[in-house]
Design an enzyme around this catalytic site. Sequence first.
Site, PDB file in Angstrom:
ATOM      1  N   SER A   1     -13.733   6.160 -29.766  1.00 25.80           N
ATOM      2  CA  SER A   1     -14.229   5.111 -28.858  1.00 25.80           C
ATOM      3  C   SER A   1     -15.719   4.907 -29.092  1.00 25.80           C
ATOM      4  CB  SER A   1     -13.973   5.501 -27.387  1.00 25.80           C
ATOM      5  OG  SER A   1     -14.661   6.700 -27.087  1.00 25.80           O
TER       6      SER A   1
ATOM      7  N   SER B   1     -30.168  11.331 -27.422  1.00 25.02           N
ATOM      8  CA  SER B   1     -30.547  10.328 -26.434  1.00 25.02           C
ATOM      9  C   SER B   1     -32.058  10.109 -26.390  1.00 25.02           C
ATOM     10  CB  SER B   1     -30.063  10.837 -25.072  1.00 25.02           C
ATOM     11  OG  SER B   1     -30.642  10.094 -24.055  1.00 25.02           O
TER      12      SER B   1
ATOM     13  N   TYR C   1     -26.570  17.668 -19.551  1.00 25.48           N
ATOM     14  CA  TYR C   1     -26.390  16.844 -20.759  1.00 25.48           C
ATOM     15  C   TYR C   1     -27.622  16.926 -21.659  1.00 25.48           C
ATOM     16  CZ  TYR C   1     -26.034  12.394 -23.387  1.00 25.48           C
ATOM     17  OH  TYR C   1     -26.000  11.423 -24.368  1.00 25.48           O
TER      18      TYR C   1
HETATM   19  N1  NAP Z   1     -23.558   5.482 -24.199  1.00 25.76           N
HETATM   20  C1  NAP Z   1     -24.833   5.791 -24.033  1.00 25.76           C
HETATM   21  O1  NAP Z   1     -25.531   5.191 -23.184  1.00 25.76           O
HETATM   22  C2  NAP Z   1     -25.480   6.854 -24.879  1.00 25.76           C
HETATM   23  C3  NAP Z   1     -26.870   7.037 -24.758  1.00 25.76           C
HETATM   24  C4  NAP Z   1     -27.488   8.022 -25.517  1.00 25.76           C
HETATM   25  C5  NAP Z   1     -26.738   8.798 -26.401  1.00 25.76           C
HETATM   26  N2  NAP Z   1     -25.380   8.611 -26.503  1.00 25.76           N
HETATM   27  C6  NAP Z   1     -24.635   9.472 -27.417  1.00 25.76           C
HETATM   28  O2  NAP Z   1     -23.860   8.683 -28.311  1.00 25.76           O
HETATM   29  C7  NAP Z   1     -22.707   9.426 -28.726  1.00 25.76           C
HETATM   30  C8  NAP Z   1     -21.455   8.585 -28.583  1.00 25.76           C
HETATM   31  O3  NAP Z   1     -21.187   8.363 -27.197  1.00 25.76           O
HETATM   32  P1  NAP Z   1     -20.523   7.011 -26.662  1.00 25.76           P
HETATM   33  O4  NAP Z   1     -21.523   6.366 -25.803  1.00 25.76           O
HETATM   34  O5  NAP Z   1     -19.924   6.265 -27.792  1.00 25.76           O
HETATM   35  O6  NAP Z   1     -19.425   7.597 -25.668  1.00 25.76           O
HETATM   36  P2  NAP Z   1     -17.827   7.655 -25.703  1.00 25.76           P
HETATM   37  O7  NAP Z   1     -17.250   6.324 -26.018  1.00 25.76           O
HETATM   38  O8  NAP Z   1     -17.457   8.329 -24.436  1.00 25.76           O
HETATM   39  O9  NAP Z   1     -17.544   8.618 -26.940  1.00 25.76           O
HETATM   40  C9  NAP Z   1     -17.536  10.018 -26.851  1.00 25.76           C
HETATM   41  C10 NAP Z   1     -16.637  10.514 -27.969  1.00 25.76           C
HETATM   42  O10 NAP Z   1     -16.639  11.942 -27.976  1.00 25.76           O
HETATM   43  C11 NAP Z   1     -15.292  12.391 -28.131  1.00 25.76           C
HETATM   44  N3  NAP Z   1     -15.117  13.721 -27.547  1.00 25.76           N
HETATM   45  C12 NAP Z   1     -15.456  14.121 -26.293  1.00 25.76           C
HETATM   46  N4  NAP Z   1     -15.054  15.388 -26.088  1.00 25.76           N
HETATM   47  C13 NAP Z   1     -14.467  15.794 -27.243  1.00 25.76           C
HETATM   48  C14 NAP Z   1     -13.841  17.012 -27.660  1.00 25.76           C
HETATM   49  N5  NAP Z   1     -13.749  18.067 -26.830  1.00 25.76           N
HETATM   50  N6  NAP Z   1     -13.351  17.089 -28.913  1.00 25.76           N
HETATM   51  C15 NAP Z   1     -13.426  16.033 -29.757  1.00 25.76           C
HETATM   52  N7  NAP Z   1     -14.003  14.857 -29.424  1.00 25.76           N
HETATM   53  C16 NAP Z   1     -14.510  14.745 -28.180  1.00 25.76           C
HETATM   54  C17 NAP Z   1     -14.464  11.332 -27.392  1.00 25.76           C
HETATM   55  O11 NAP Z   1     -13.125  11.287 -27.884  1.00 25.76           O
HETATM   56  P3  NAP Z   1     -11.832  11.902 -27.166  1.00 25.76           P
HETATM   57  O12 NAP Z   1     -11.967  11.689 -25.703  1.00 25.76           O
HETATM   58  O13 NAP Z   1     -10.720  11.131 -27.816  1.00 25.76           O
HETATM   59  O14 NAP Z   1     -11.839  13.339 -27.556  1.00 25.76           O
HETATM   60  C18 NAP Z   1     -15.188  10.054 -27.807  1.00 25.76           C
HETATM   61  O15 NAP Z   1     -14.691   9.583 -29.042  1.00 25.76           O
HETATM   62  C19 NAP Z   1     -22.699  10.704 -27.872  1.00 25.76           C
HETATM   63  O16 NAP Z   1     -23.243  11.762 -28.615  1.00 25.76           O
HETATM   64  C20 NAP Z   1     -23.622  10.357 -26.717  1.00 25.76           C
HETATM   65  O17 NAP Z   1     -24.198  11.490 -26.138  1.00 25.76           O
HETATM   66  C21 NAP Z   1     -24.745   7.651 -25.763  1.00 25.76           C
END
Ligand code: NAP
Length: 267
Positions: free
Chosen positions: A15, A143, A156
């Site tokens: 995702s 982040s 986090y």
């Molecule tokens: N969205 C924001 O505002 C934001 C801001 C700063 C940094 N980030 C960083 O960007 C990155 C991507 O996040 P996103 O925003 O795209 O969020 P997201 O759509 O929630 O993606 C998180 C991903 O991590 C996977 N995941 C979680 N637990 C897992 C586990 N135990 N084993 C394997 N996979 C796991 C989830 O897949 P499954 O549930 O299928 O396992 C999902 O594909 C992250 O590192 C996040 O910290 C995001």
Amino acid sequence: MSVDGRTVVITGASSGIGAEAAKRLARRGATVCLLARRADELDAVCSEIVAAGGRARAYPVDLTDADATEVVVAQLLDEHPVIDVLVNNAARSIRRPITESVDRMHDYERTISINYLAAVRLTLGLLPRFLEQGHGHVVVSTSMSTQIPIPLFSAYLASKSALESFARSLSAELGGHGITTTTVHFPMVRTEMSEATDIYAAMPMMSPYKAAGWIVRAVDARPTRVTSLTGAAGELGMATLPGVVTSVTRPLFKRMDRTLARRSRRG
Ligand SMILES: NC(=O)c1ccc[n+]([C@@H]2O[C@H](COP(=O)([O-])OP(=O)(O)OC[C@H]3O[C@@H](n4cnc5c(N)ncnc54)[C@H](OP(=O)(O)O)[C@@H]3O)[C@@H](O)[C@H]2O)c1
């Protein structure tokens, strides 16, 4: 090293940013190995890539499970003679005041377990191959909020800071052996992660497509860091006047939360 012809392992590819990054990397000619827990979502991303003429393979795995990760690492090493890049992007976020966390040590354990330990475990699993082939690039998704002090995300952000520190050690120690790292400091991005907080619906955010472009840049150009100007300015401020920056940002964040809550009540 460009993207075309590279083999890239990307976690959190079911995702959000990871799924978009996998699609964009595959479009640029990379073979992408997609890791996450939800097999159906991974298969959907994989099928979209393959239907568009790209190369992708799904590896469903809970990366907090050491035994399951070991099996996937063996599979990756067996199926891909060269692995060029690992993108440690899988994560979970928790937004909770520290005062409401006094009986919730498990919040700290579960964030550190996927955001830091799982990334270290996978990196160590692929490291012998990187050293053997004489190159390996490790990207870590983190982040902007590790660059600027913000409230409510202690579990986090501590885990993300640990991950950044690990990446820094990796390049300091093994840069001479062809191991490089890029730390990507994302601002807020509209994904399942940010949508978990209701009031963030009212906040302007980066699109997952644009955020995925930051991962593509990390893989393609291998800079030490990908950051926003705001994040870089925050780092400079924290390096020079940490007390002032912290006391200026504290009321700003409280005010921002109140404004977002008001806007989201209005719809
Ligand atoms: N969205 C924001 O505002 C934001 C801001 C700063 C940094 N980030 C960083 O960007 C990155 C991507 O996040 P996103 O925003 O795209 O969020 P997201 O759509 O929630 O993606 C998180 C991903 O991590 C996977 N995941 C979680 N637990 C897992 C586990 N135990 N084993 C394997 N996979 C796991 C989830 O897949 P499954 O549930 O299928 O396992 C999902 O594909 C992250 O590192 C996040 O910290 C995001």
